[in-house]
Scaffold this motif. Structure first.
Motif, PDB file in Angstrom:
ATOM      1  N   GLN A  35     -19.056  48.093 -94.572  1.00  0.00           N
ATOM      2  CA  GLN A  35     -17.746  48.001 -93.933  1.00  0.00           C
ATOM      3  C   GLN A  35     -16.714  48.864 -94.655  1.00  0.00           C
ATOM      4  O   GLN A  35     -15.896  49.527 -94.015  1.00  0.00           O
ATOM      5  CB  GLN A  35     -17.276  46.548 -93.880  1.00  0.00           C
ATOM      6  N   VAL A  65     -21.756  38.587 -90.217  1.00  0.00           N
ATOM      7  CA  VAL A  65     -20.295  38.721 -90.258  1.00  0.00           C
ATOM      8  C   VAL A  65     -19.624  37.797 -91.267  1.00  0.00           C
ATOM      9  O   VAL A  65     -18.413  37.910 -91.495  1.00  0.00           O
ATOM     10  CB  VAL A  65     -19.675  38.475 -88.863  1.00  0.00           C
ATOM     11  N   LEU A  68     -17.458  39.583 -93.885  1.00  0.00           N
ATOM     12  CA  LEU A  68     -16.793  40.824 -93.488  1.00  0.00           C
ATOM     13  C   LEU A  68     -15.360  40.546 -93.047  1.00  0.00           C
ATOM     14  O   LEU A  68     -15.011  39.423 -92.685  1.00  0.00           O
ATOM     15  CB  LEU A  68     -17.575  41.496 -92.356  1.00  0.00           C
ATOM     16  N   THR A  73     -13.980  43.216 -87.656  1.00  0.00           N
ATOM     17  CA  THR A  73     -15.281  42.742 -87.188  1.00  0.00           C
ATOM     18  C   THR A  73     -15.070  41.809 -86.013  1.00  0.00           C
ATOM     19  O   THR A  73     -14.311  40.842 -86.107  1.00  0.00           O
ATOM     20  CB  THR A  73     -16.022  41.980 -88.307  1.00  0.00           C
ATOM     21  N   GLU A 103     -14.095  49.885 -86.392  1.00  0.00           N
ATOM     22  CA  GLU A 103     -14.472  48.530 -85.977  1.00  0.00           C
ATOM     23  C   GLU A 103     -15.991  48.358 -85.912  1.00  0.00           C
ATOM     24  O   GLU A 103     -16.726  49.290 -85.586  1.00  0.00           O
ATOM     25  CB  GLU A 103     -13.885  48.183 -84.612  1.00  0.00           C
ATOM     26  N   PHE A 104     -16.400  47.139 -86.196  1.00  0.00           N
ATOM     27  CA  PHE A 104     -17.792  46.728 -86.137  1.00  0.00           C
ATOM     28  C   PHE A 104     -17.860  45.595 -85.115  1.00  0.00           C
ATOM     29  O   PHE A 104     -17.300  44.520 -85.319  1.00  0.00           O
ATOM     30  CB  PHE A 104     -18.222  46.239 -87.523  1.00  0.00           C
TER      31      PHE A 104
END
Length: 265
Positions: A35, A65, A68, A73, A103-104
């Motif tokens: 990240q 997640v 993160l 996220t 962004e993830f």
């Protein structure tokens, strides 16, 4: 069998809790490294999770997640489409959730609902299904060409494991929210879901290949999904030895895996 018993098929693992937690902790450190990298480089990462009911999508995504940044996220789990959704271009409500720079985004089920649940349960017409299957490679090609890094996982479990997990849900008062009328038909429609899955693999792997995860063992599946994900993405200070996935657990879809039984029939 009592509600407190802990030796059901759905709860066994070849990994001890201690081994699992130690490996997970180290892999989550790698996810934080990832990240930090894509925030600096404005990468857009999109991971799609599909699989049968009770295949472990929720638990796998939760571990990815967990540590993160929640601002960069996003987990997308869309509900039943509205009347407006049904009257619009099918992909419209999914495009609104695509990742922006840095962004993830993880989809807990995705546009592939049309290839699975909607098709098997009769929630879409044959024409709608055929149009989807024809257009999804082009749609995903557009995403890739736009710069989105798209990765697709299908969590595959055996019929016996699905039965055990669904029964565990029914007994557990903390998991009642997971029980749905569609779950009740998942086992009885096993063969139809298998046929739909196989057609999806065959027709939608050309642009972005499917990665199959053998997920009967939840702990092993979670760790190997994270390893595979990390191995596919570039980031600084990567621990290459730590993130090497087991190819018997996560592997690219190929017809030979259906014939060999590596993918549940």
């Amino acid at each position: 069998m009592t509600a407190g018993r802990k030796d059901t098929l759905a709860e066994k693992s070849i990994l001890s809790r201690e081994e699992y937690e130690e490996s997970l902790h180290l892999l989550q450190i790698e996810l934080v490294k990832l990240q930090n990298h894509f925030l600096c480089c404005n990468d857009r990462i999109l991971v799609v999770f599909e699989g049968r009911d009770a295949s472990g999508k929720d638990g796998t995504i939760k571990r990815i997640v967990e540590h993160l940044s929640p601002r960069e996220t996003r987990v997308v789990a869309l509900g039943k489409p509205s009347d407006r959704d049904r009257g619009s271009w099918y992909f419209r409500r999914y495009t609104a959730e695509l990742p922006s720079a840095g962004e993830f985004t993880l989809f807990n089920r995705s546009w592939y609902n049309r290839a699975g649940v909607e098709h098997v349960m009769g929630f879409c017409t044959d024409a709608e299904y055929d149009e989807f299957m024809s257009s999804v490679p082009e749609f995903e090609g557009m995403l890739v060409r736009s710069g989105i890094r798209l990765i697709k996982y299908y969590l595959d479990i055996s019929k016996e494991e699905q039965k055990a997990r669904l029964e565990s849900r029914r007994r557990d008062p903390l998991k009642q929210w997971k029980v749905s009328p569609i779950d009740e038909q998942a086992v009885s429609l096993w063969k139809k879901y298998s046929k739909a899955r196989n057609a999806m693999f065959e027709r939608t792997s050309s642009v972005v290949p499917w990665n199959v995860v053998r997920a009967d063992d939840k702990r092993v599946a979670r760790l190997n999904v994270i390893r595979d994900l990390l191995s596919r993405l570039h980031y600084a200070y990567k621990d290459s030895e730590l993130i090497r996935p087991n190819p018997d657990v996560v592997f690219p879809y190929a017809e030979e895996h259906l014939l060999s039984g590596a993918i549940a029939k």
